[in-house]
Scaffold this motif. Structure first.
Motif, PDB file in Angstrom:
ATOM      1  N   GLY A 193       0.829  -1.196   0.000  1.00 20.85           N
ATOM      2  CA  GLY A 193       0.000   0.000   0.000  1.00 20.85           C
ATOM      3  C   GLY A 193       0.863   1.246   0.000  1.00 20.85           C
ATOM      4  O   GLY A 193       2.075   1.175   0.253  1.00 20.85           O
ATOM      5  N   VAL A 194       0.232   2.371  -0.277  1.00 23.16           N
ATOM      6  CA  VAL A 194       0.928   3.661  -0.350  1.00 23.16           C
ATOM      7  C   VAL A 194       0.068   4.718   0.330  1.00 23.16           C
ATOM      8  O   VAL A 194      -1.158   4.745   0.156  1.00 23.16           O
ATOM      9  CB  VAL A 194       1.182   4.084  -1.817  1.00 23.16           C
ATOM     10  CG1 VAL A 194       1.939   5.404  -1.863  1.00 23.16           C
ATOM     11  CG2 VAL A 194       1.932   3.008  -2.572  1.00 23.16           C
ATOM     12  N   VAL A 195       0.705   5.593   1.090  1.00 17.53           N
ATOM     13  CA  VAL A 195      -0.012   6.710   1.702  1.00 17.53           C
ATOM     14  C   VAL A 195      -0.325   7.720   0.608  1.00 17.53           C
ATOM     15  O   VAL A 195       0.580   8.278  -0.010  1.00 17.53           O
ATOM     16  CB  VAL A 195       0.821   7.373   2.813  1.00 17.53           C
ATOM     17  CG1 VAL A 195       0.076   8.587   3.374  1.00 17.53           C
ATOM     18  CG2 VAL A 195       1.124   6.376   3.927  1.00 17.53           C
ATOM     19  N   THR A 196      -1.607   7.943   0.332  1.00 18.93           N
ATOM     20  CA  THR A 196      -2.018   8.894  -0.694  1.00 18.93           C
ATOM     21  C   THR A 196      -2.447  10.238  -0.104  1.00 18.93           C
ATOM     22  O   THR A 196      -2.501  11.234  -0.829  1.00 18.93           O
ATOM     23  CB  THR A 196      -3.171   8.313  -1.532  1.00 18.93           C
ATOM     24  OG1 THR A 196      -4.223   7.878  -0.661  1.00 18.93           O
ATOM     25  CG2 THR A 196      -2.685   7.120  -2.346  1.00 18.93           C
ATOM     26  N   ALA A 197      -2.750  10.273   1.193  1.00 16.36           N
ATOM     27  CA  ALA A 197      -3.072  11.531   1.870  1.00 16.36           C
ATOM     28  C   ALA A 197      -1.767  12.248   2.236  1.00 16.36           C
ATOM     29  O   ALA A 197      -0.674  11.714   2.050  1.00 16.36           O
ATOM     30  CB  ALA A 197      -3.897  11.253   3.121  1.00 16.36           C
ATOM     31  N   LYS A 198      -1.867  13.467   2.718  1.00 13.20           N
ATOM     32  CA  LYS A 198      -0.670  14.206   3.123  1.00 13.20           C
ATOM     33  C   LYS A 198       0.072  13.481   4.224  1.00 13.20           C
ATOM     34  O   LYS A 198       1.299  13.522   4.306  1.00 13.20           O
ATOM     35  CB  LYS A 198      -1.044  15.626   3.578  1.00 13.20           C
ATOM     36  CG  LYS A 198      -1.453  16.542   2.437  1.00 13.20           C
ATOM     37  CD  LYS A 198      -0.315  16.685   1.425  1.00 13.20           C
ATOM     38  CE  LYS A 198      -0.700  17.588   0.267  1.00 13.20           C
ATOM     39  NZ  LYS A 198       0.386  17.674  -0.764  1.00 13.20           N
ATOM     40  N   ASP A 199      -0.653  12.827   5.094  1.00 14.25           N
ATOM     41  CA  ASP A 199      -0.043  11.949   6.101  1.00 14.25           C
ATOM     42  C   ASP A 199      -1.104  10.982   6.594  1.00 14.25           C
ATOM     43  O   ASP A 199      -2.304  11.188   6.388  1.00 14.25           O
ATOM     44  CB  ASP A 199       0.564  12.744   7.266  1.00 14.25           C
ATOM     45  CG  ASP A 199      -0.418  13.707   7.887  1.00 14.25           C
ATOM     46  OD1 ASP A 199      -1.507  13.266   8.294  1.00 14.25           O
ATOM     47  OD2 ASP A 199      -0.117  14.911   7.956  1.00 14.25           O
ATOM     48  N   ALA A 200      -0.664   9.910   7.233  1.00 15.84           N
ATOM     49  CA  ALA A 200      -1.572   8.885   7.746  1.00 15.84           C
ATOM     50  C   ALA A 200      -1.101   8.443   9.117  1.00 15.84           C
ATOM     51  O   ALA A 200       0.072   8.090   9.296  1.00 15.84           O
ATOM     52  CB  ALA A 200      -1.641   7.698   6.788  1.00 15.84           C
ATOM     53  N   ASP A 201      -2.018   8.461  10.085  1.00 18.87           N
ATOM     54  CA  ASP A 201      -1.691   8.012  11.436  1.00 18.87           C
ATOM     55  C   ASP A 201      -1.728   6.485  11.508  1.00 18.87           C
ATOM     56  O   ASP A 201      -2.654   5.850  10.995  1.00 18.87           O
ATOM     57  CB  ASP A 201      -2.691   8.583  12.441  1.00 18.87           C
ATOM     58  CG  ASP A 201      -2.523  10.087  12.632  1.00 18.87           C
ATOM     59  OD1 ASP A 201      -1.408  10.590  12.406  1.00 18.87           O
ATOM     60  OD2 ASP A 201      -3.519  10.757  12.969  1.00 18.87           O
TER      61      ASP A 201
END
Length: 253
Positions: A193-201
């Motif tokens: 998977g890949v973080v697509t948002a500015k950041d992910a908690d």
């Protein structure tokens, strides 16, 4: 690879040539991309992918458009999706590495690449899984024909030659079968998977009330262990493990 080639790769796009997967958005997206309207290019190409078209060139185009539009996470997601369909494509691999070098979160990788392993990797991905299956079918019938020819042959020398041909083809069949089997195994078991948002908690449990353990930045790639409702259980290296919201990431399948 030179800086000039890097620039060229990001200023151009691939052509989706499979007529069976024709979508009006392909041409419209290409026109928008050439005009510098990357958001519209994304919208046009996304209509094709949302309608079920799975094509490495389409995903590669989307990766380039997202990158040019400043959305690093989606760019890496689509480069990875394209590479999953076409693992031996050097252009996709180069653009993926180029984009990943711009992410903030870094995970230590192994040292210098082993030339032998690199060669085996290239051989493993020289043919797509579909091409390997057709090749296996062709070899199977070739072996069957040789077996029939050996059965009806009256010459001992000819029989020995046919037996040698059957043995050689059987070895090739086994090697390709193992490669194809491993590809199927990886496709079924290894999900990234890949973080697509500015950041992910990254949280300790799959709910909004759980403790935040880490925060991953846009474009960070990770291993997906499972999907639980609106959350995905992930692992990144040896230190990061927990849950992220599905809305903040893209799962490469």
């Amino acid at each position: 690879m030179s800086i000039l080639r890097s620039i060229i790769l990001f200023l151009t796009f691939a052509v989706v040539a499979n007529a069976a997967e024709h979508c009006n958005g392909i041409e419209a997206g290409a026109k928008a991309y050439n005009e510098g309207d990357f958001d519209r290019a994304v919208d046009e190409w996304r209509t094709c992918s949302d309608n079920g078209i799975e094509n490495s060139d389409l995903y590669y185009n989307l990766g380039n458009a997202y990158f040019r539009g400043g959305k690093l996470g989606f760019a890496i997601y689509y480069y990875k999706s394209a590479l999953r369909l076409d693992p031996s494509n050097d252009d996709i691999l180069h653009n993926l590495k180029y984009a990943q070098a711009m992410t903030r979160d870094k995970v230590e990788e192994d040292g210098e690449e082993n030339p032998l392993l690199a060669g085996l990797f290239k051989a493993h991905h020289a043919l797509s899984l579909k091409a390997q299956m057709w090749t296996l079918l062709g070899i199977f019938w070739a072996i069957a024909l040789l077996a029939v020819a050996r059965r009806i042959s009256r010459s001992g020398r000819t029989k020995n030659v046919l037996i040698g041909g059957m043995f050689a083809l059987s070895c090739v069949f086994g090697i390709i079968a193992m490669s194809a089997g491993y590809k199927v195994f990886v496709a079924e078991t290894e999900i990234t998977g890949v973080v697509t948002a500015k950041d992910a908690d990254v949280t300790s449990a799959p709910n909004d009330r759980s403790q935040t353990l880490n925060t991953l930045s846009e474009g960070t790639s990770f291993e997906v262990l499972s999907e639980q409702g609106n959350f995905a259980e992930i692992r990144l290296g040896e230190k990061v493990r927990g849950f992220v919201k599905m809305s903040d990431v893209g799962i490469v399948k």
